[in-house]
Design an enzyme around this catalytic site. Structure first.
Site, short mmCIF file in Angstrom:
data_model
loop_
_atom_site.label_atom_id
_atom_site.label_comp_id
_atom_site.label_asym_id
_atom_site.label_seq_id
_atom_site.Cartn_x
_atom_site.Cartn_y
_atom_site.Cartn_z
N GLU A 1 12.22 -110.16 44.93
CA GLU A 1 12.11 -110.61 46.32
C GLU A 1 13.49 -110.71 46.94
O GLU A 1 14.50 -110.85 46.24
CB GLU A 1 11.38 -111.95 46.41
CG GLU A 1 11.93 -113.05 45.53
CD GLU A 1 11.01 -114.26 45.50
OE1 GLU A 1 10.22 -114.41 46.44
OE2 GLU A 1 11.09 -115.03 44.54
N ASP B 1 24.33 -97.81 46.88
CA ASP B 1 24.22 -99.15 46.30
C ASP B 1 23.88 -99.06 44.81
O ASP B 1 22.95 -99.72 44.33
CB ASP B 1 23.18 -99.98 47.04
CG ASP B 1 23.34 -101.49 46.77
OD1 ASP B 1 24.42 -101.90 46.30
OD2 ASP B 1 22.37 -102.24 47.01
N TYR C 1 14.08 -110.08 53.27
CA TYR C 1 13.15 -109.47 54.22
C TYR C 1 11.86 -108.98 53.57
O TYR C 1 11.09 -108.25 54.19
CB TYR C 1 13.83 -108.30 54.94
CG TYR C 1 15.07 -108.70 55.67
CD1 TYR C 1 15.02 -109.65 56.69
CD2 TYR C 1 16.30 -108.16 55.33
CE1 TYR C 1 16.18 -110.04 57.35
CE2 TYR C 1 17.46 -108.55 56.00
CZ TYR C 1 17.39 -109.50 57.01
OH TYR C 1 18.53 -109.88 57.67
N GLY C 2 11.60 -109.36 52.34
CA GLY C 2 10.35 -108.91 51.73
C GLY C 2 10.34 -109.19 50.24
O GLY C 2 11.15 -109.95 49.72
N LYS D 1 6.22 -102.52 47.45
CA LYS D 1 7.35 -103.10 48.18
C LYS D 1 6.91 -103.43 49.59
O LYS D 1 6.42 -102.56 50.32
CB LYS D 1 8.53 -102.12 48.20
CG LYS D 1 9.77 -102.68 48.89
CD LYS D 1 10.94 -101.71 48.78
CE LYS D 1 12.20 -102.25 49.43
NZ LYS D 1 13.36 -101.33 49.27
N VAL E 1 8.67 -107.43 46.18
CA VAL E 1 8.02 -106.36 45.44
C VAL E 1 6.99 -106.99 44.51
O VAL E 1 7.32 -107.90 43.74
CB VAL E 1 9.04 -105.54 44.61
CG1 VAL E 1 8.34 -104.43 43.85
CG2 VAL E 1 10.11 -104.95 45.52
#
Length: 426
Positions: A27, A144, A30-31, A48, A33
């Site tokens: 987590e 990333d 903004y959200g 997701k 999984v």
């Protein structure tokens, strides 16, 4: 679809018909999984969820970013890139259905201040480079790369995940420079941190982050907080290289030499993924065996692994025949050539050589088979000079034949000789 309040889903609820919501896998701001499990088959996918429907520019921007991430991710197909299976938007939430990687994050395999065994780190890093080689070949920069974004499947193979910061840096032969400062600071290349002043090339920056992932696997720690002159440990690296104080001593000499090449401040002097994959350290301990059928690559499951999960239909679909199945697909025979069979399937089985030969001899001893084998062997001897074993393949397959070097028997003669000796043994 299950009703979602504030982006949270209750465990055990039915997301859509037949699919149950299981535990949270991860987590963020903004959200989150979640794991979805199919109630009847037990199949699992990762879901997701990105909250992007709030009023205002922030919510609209997150929704657009989620849609862009899904569009890019769905186009990727590689064994070391996590699959995006689909997406949808519902009640202000963006859903992405992802391949489930039950092995969790690579981060959890790294013991702090210790790392892991060098052979394990080498294998994971080889797979990471393979995935990055594919992404960069498609013009995609991940931006990333870090152990938290590298997942492991049920065969312990690495999968690059989380394309929320990914972007296209090349279209056709045209490459664009990037100017956004993004990623995770300890893994960011110096040119990324200075991107506001001078744009940078995408691929070398991803490979810099991959180098720090390798050091983290070997040493269990990172060498600096940021690759900038004001960081004393980074300044020490620039001055002394692998001889600088820090975690470098826990990496072997070969790995240190590789890291020294990759962690150069000048991005133009860093090797690319192709050169790294061919490096001596990465190929150390690599074993290759000749097979008549594809084995799925060095990163595939071990032979026989998961066989119980395959039905007869699955096996039939997976078998690769070494000759075409249809007579019309066969090239016309050449004069004096041995005819090709409709199907010549070669399979590798595990077993003791002596036991295998004994079983073969017993099979050849069946009534009528030994006599037929002797007749075929005699015909093969009469065709000693014939050209003609076709290479495994389809229409237009090349043929071996023609003149043979002195002292080297023709392939038909050699095959007939082996068959005759087996028949005599029977």
């Amino acid at each position: 679809m299950v009703t979602v309040r504030g982006g949270a889903m209750a465990a055990g609820a039915e997301f859509v018909e037949g699919w149950l919501v299981a535990q949270v896998l991860g987590e963020g701001a903004y959200g989150e999984v979640r794991l979805l499990v199919h109630a009847r088959s037990g199949a699992a996918v990762a879901l997701k969820v990105v909250r992007g429907g709030e009023a205002g520019a922030g919510g609209a921007g997150r929704a657009a970013d989620a849609a862009r991430e899904a569009a890019l991710h769905r186009a990727l197909r590689h064994r070391h890139v996590l699959r995006c299976l689909g997406e949808r938007t519902h009640q202000g939430l963006h859903y992405m259905f992802l391949e489930y990687a039950p092995g969790g994050e690579l981060f959890d395999r790294i013991e702090p201040d210790v790392g892991m065994r060098e052979d394990e780190a080498r294998r994971y890093w080889r797979q990471l480079l393979s995935g990055l080689q594919y992404l960069h070949g498609r013009g995609v920069a991940h931006r990333d790369i870090k152990p938290e974004n590298l997942l492991l499947d049920d065969h312990d193979n690495l999968k690059i995940s989380d394309f929320g910061m990914a972007t296209l840096f090349r279209h056709g032969s045209r490459e664009r420079l990037l100017s956004r400062v993004c990623g995770t600071v300890p893994y960011a290349a110096p040119e990324v941190l200075a991107a506001a002043a001078r744009p940078y090339r995408a691929a070398p920056a991803d490979l810099w982050a991959a180098a720090l992932v390798l050091l983290a696997m070997l040493a269990g720690e990172l060498p600096w907080e940021r690759a900038a002159a004001e960081d004393a440990r980074y300044a020490g690296w620039l001055a002394a290289g692998p001889a600088a104080p820090g975690p470098w001593r826990r990496a072997g000499a070969g790995a240190r030499a590789l890291l020294a090449r990759l962690l150069r401040a000048d991005a133009a002097r860093r090797p690319g993924a192709d050169a790294l994959l061919a490096s001596a350290w990465l190929r150390e301990g690599e074993t290759r065996a000749w097979r008549s059928q594809p084995a799925g690559g060095e990163d595939g499951a071990a032979a026989g692994e998961g066989a119980a999960e395959l039905s007869a239909a699955d096996m039939d679909a997976l078998i690769c025949y070494s000759q075409p199945a249809q007579p019309d697909d066969l090239p016309p025979p050449e004069p004096g050539a041995l005819p090709l069979g409709r199907r010549r399937t070669r399979l590798w089985l595990r077993g003791e050589p002596a036991a295998a030969l004994a079983a073969l001899a017993a099979a050849l001893a069946r009534p009528g088979l030994a006599a037929a084998g002797r007749q075929r062997a005699a015909r093969g001897e009469r065709r000693a000079g014939a050209a003609g074993l076709g290479r495994a393949g389809g229409r237009g397959a090349r043929r071996l034949g023609g003149a043979h070097a002195a002292g080297v028997p023709a392939l038909p003669r050699l095959r007939a000789s082996i068959l005759a000796s087996l028949c005599r043994a029977a």
